[in-house]
Enzyme design. Structure first.
Site, PDB file in Angstrom:
ATOM      1  N   PHE A   1       0.855  -1.185   0.000  1.00  0.00           N
ATOM      2  CA  PHE A   1       0.000   0.000   0.000  1.00  0.00           C
ATOM      3  C   PHE A   1       0.890   1.234   0.000  1.00  0.00           C
ATOM      4  O   PHE A   1       1.797   1.345   0.822  1.00  0.00           O
ATOM      5  CB  PHE A   1      -0.930   0.047   1.215  1.00  0.00           C
ATOM      6  CG  PHE A   1      -1.819   1.264   1.211  1.00  0.00           C
ATOM      7  CD1 PHE A   1      -2.960   1.313   0.417  1.00  0.00           C
ATOM      8  CD2 PHE A   1      -1.499   2.389   1.964  1.00  0.00           C
ATOM      9  CE1 PHE A   1      -3.762   2.447   0.375  1.00  0.00           C
ATOM     10  CE2 PHE A   1      -2.299   3.530   1.932  1.00  0.00           C
ATOM     11  CZ  PHE A   1      -3.438   3.550   1.134  1.00  0.00           C
ATOM     12  N   ASP A  21       9.285   2.328   1.365  1.00  0.00           N
ATOM     13  CA  ASP A  21       8.136   3.037   1.916  1.00  0.00           C
ATOM     14  C   ASP A  21       8.100   2.755   3.416  1.00  0.00           C
ATOM     15  O   ASP A  21       7.734   1.669   3.844  1.00  0.00           O
ATOM     16  CB  ASP A  21       6.844   2.560   1.234  1.00  0.00           C
ATOM     17  CG  ASP A  21       5.604   3.298   1.748  1.00  0.00           C
ATOM     18  OD1 ASP A  21       5.693   3.908   2.843  1.00  0.00           O
ATOM     19  OD2 ASP A  21       4.561   3.257   1.076  1.00  0.00           O
ATOM     20  N   LYS A  29       2.989   9.532   8.636  1.00  0.00           N
ATOM     21  CA  LYS A  29       2.347   9.021   9.841  1.00  0.00           C
ATOM     22  C   LYS A  29       3.033   9.464  11.150  1.00  0.00           C
ATOM     23  O   LYS A  29       2.947  10.629  11.492  1.00  0.00           O
ATOM     24  CB  LYS A  29       2.198   7.501   9.741  1.00  0.00           C
ATOM     25  CG  LYS A  29       1.193   7.129   8.629  1.00  0.00           C
ATOM     26  CD  LYS A  29       0.626   5.727   8.749  1.00  0.00           C
ATOM     27  CE  LYS A  29      -0.603   5.588   7.871  1.00  0.00           C
ATOM     28  NZ  LYS A  29      -0.369   4.860   6.636  1.00  0.00           N
TER      29      LYS A  29
HETATM   30  C1  LIG Z   1      -0.621   5.220   5.241  1.00  0.00           C
HETATM   31  C2  LIG Z   1       0.370   4.807   4.242  1.00  0.00           C
HETATM   32  C3  LIG Z   1       0.616   5.579   3.089  1.00  0.00           C
HETATM   33  C4  LIG Z   1      -0.208   6.805   2.735  1.00  0.00           C
HETATM   34  O1  LIG Z   1      -0.060   7.827   3.654  1.00  0.00           O
HETATM   35  P1  LIG Z   1      -1.138   9.042   3.655  1.00  0.00           P
HETATM   36  O2  LIG Z   1      -0.632   9.951   4.726  1.00  0.00           O
HETATM   37  O3  LIG Z   1      -2.466   8.432   3.947  1.00  0.00           O
HETATM   38  O4  LIG Z   1      -1.089   9.655   2.310  1.00  0.00           O
HETATM   39  C5  LIG Z   1       1.611   5.178   2.238  1.00  0.00           C
HETATM   40  N1  LIG Z   1       2.336   4.068   2.475  1.00  0.00           N
HETATM   41  C6  LIG Z   1       2.133   3.299   3.570  1.00  0.00           C
HETATM   42  C7  LIG Z   1       2.985   2.112   3.783  1.00  0.00           C
HETATM   43  C8  LIG Z   1       1.128   3.641   4.476  1.00  0.00           C
HETATM   44  O5  LIG Z   1       0.898   2.857   5.531  1.00  0.00           O
END
Ligand SMILES: *Cc1c(COP(=O)(O)O)cnc(C)c1O
Length: 394
Positions: A134, A219, A255
């Site tokens: 994701f 990520d 986050k």
């Molecule tokens: C939450 C998340 C995102 C997206 O972050 P947003 O602040 O909602 O745009 C991207 N990558 C990972 C792994 C995430 O958990």
């Protein structure tokens, strides 16, 4: 306001992109209160964003002080806090530089733009991404995301993403072509249901990408920022001999970096730190003084209160408790560690609802997984309370 009145406001006026459950009024540390006054244990923490829990005094101080000085002036000017936060992130990561934005998805957009710019002269633009990954909800990041439900109905997607199975080195190797610009991988897949990348997988990707002259991107939006006990998850995962010389080329953060306040960032290693030159990328609000003040307060508090150690211990205690419970309760699998642990149950949505009624908030994920994403300062008593609620209700 009563819960049904509030629900009515949402039904009438809020675009229904989320299935919401209860109405929350306020929080303190690891607890929140619903609008009827019931206290709930928060193991969701804004989906891994509230690194210090709710209403932490260090964050309140930073917000108040900075709001009274200056919230925002734009990236046309220098501001002290952006410089200091960049320095802090580099010192916690590896030598390099930082680009600031507002969300995790934007941080991943920066990674993707970095990869395309870097590959431009050689005609390399494709990014290899993982199944069940994701990366966000923008057009580029849904195109990268390895979950068909997230992509469904938004064709034509951004071209240039090749999906391969997670933790499958051969598949990554076979997917590399003269068009490949980068490989993008999460240290621990969060939304995908808590799947931890293996040491071998990450270190092989590093080797393969270096040999091919392409970028290794991570990520770390969910698994970064000390959630695994280290600032970047690879420092918790890739250890011993594997770790020698291991460094990704760029990493996205979000986050927990803001402790609940919106901020995103990309760290990029020195070799590629100037690939995104003036005019190639930007954001109006990214790296504004208010966000940077809060983020600095979060990182300083994590260090001062040794919260990296705390979350590692809390995760161990939680895992032990869950293993005990799994002997008598319908827990099929326990995955992850430290501040990112998931249990696979029979019916994720139904169990989430039951636990909410019993006073425990958890974050759902793919594959009937419920995630513990506690504040990094969660206490042993709060972990024990979570186990107790599970014991009584599973
Ligand atoms: C939450 C998340 C995102 C997206 O972050 P947003 O602040 O909602 O745009 C991207 N990558 C990972 C792994 C995430 O958990």
């Amino acid at each position: 306001m009563k819960e049904n009145e509030l629900q009515h406001l949402y039904t009438e006026y809020v675009v229904p992109t989320y299935r919401r459950s209860i109405a929350i009024s306020h929080g303190q540390g690891s607890f929140v209160w619903d609008i009827a006054g019931s206290k709930l244990l928060d193991m969701c923490q804004g989906v891994a964003t509230n690194a210090l829990g709710h209403a932490h005094p260090a964050i309140m101080r930073a917000l108040n002080n900075q709001a009274s000085m200056m919230m925002h002036v734009s990236n046309l000017y220098y501001t002290e806090l952006q410089g200091l936060l960049a320095e802090k992130i580099v010192k916690l990561s590896h030598p390099g530089k930082v680009f600031f934005c507002n969300t995790g998805a934007e941080a991943n957009e920066a990674l993707i733009k970095l990869a395309r710019r870097h590959g431009l002269e050689k005609g390399r633009y494709e990014v290899i991404v993982m199944d069940a990954s994701f990366h966000g909800r923008t057009m580029a990041t849904i195109s990268a995301t390895g979950n068909a439900k997230v992509r469904e109905g938004f064709d034509p997607l951004l071209p240039g993403f090749v999906h391969v199975p997670f933790n499958d080195t051969k598949a990554v190797e076979n997917a590399i072509t003269p068009r490949t610009a980068a490989v993008l991988v999460e240290g621990i897949q969060g939304e995908g249901g808590i799947h931890v990348a293996s040491e071998a997988f990450l270190s092989e990707i590093r080797k393969i990408t270096r040999q091919a002259g392409i970028l290794m991107l991570m990520d770390e939006v969910q698994c970064g920022c000390f959630r695994t006990g280290s600032f970047l998850s690879h420092k918790s995962i890739v250890q011993g001999n594997w770790a020698r010389g291991f460094q990704p080329d760029a990493v996205s953060l979000g986050k927990s970096l803001g402790g609940g306040y919106p901020i995103g960032a990309m760290w990029v290693r020195s070799d590629y730190a100037d690939v995104l030159s003036p005019g190639t990328h930007g954001t109006t609000l990214g790296g504004n003084p208010l966000a940077c003040a809060v983020s600095l307060a979060v990182l300083e508090t994590i260090e001062k209160e040794a919260l990296a150690t705390n979350i590692t211990r809390a995760g161990r205690r939680l895992t032990q408790g869950l293993n005990r419970l799994a002997r008598s309760r319908p827990i099929k699998e326990i995955r992850g560690f430290a501040g990112m642990i998931g249990i696979q149950v029979e019916d994720g949505p139904a169990t989430k609802k039951t636990l909410e009624k019993a006073g425990l908030l958890m974050a759902p994920a793919a594959g009937n997984v419920l995630r513990f994403l506690p504040a990094l300062n969660v206490s042993e008593d709060e972990i024990d309370l979570a186990i107790h609620i599970l014991q009584e209700n599973l």
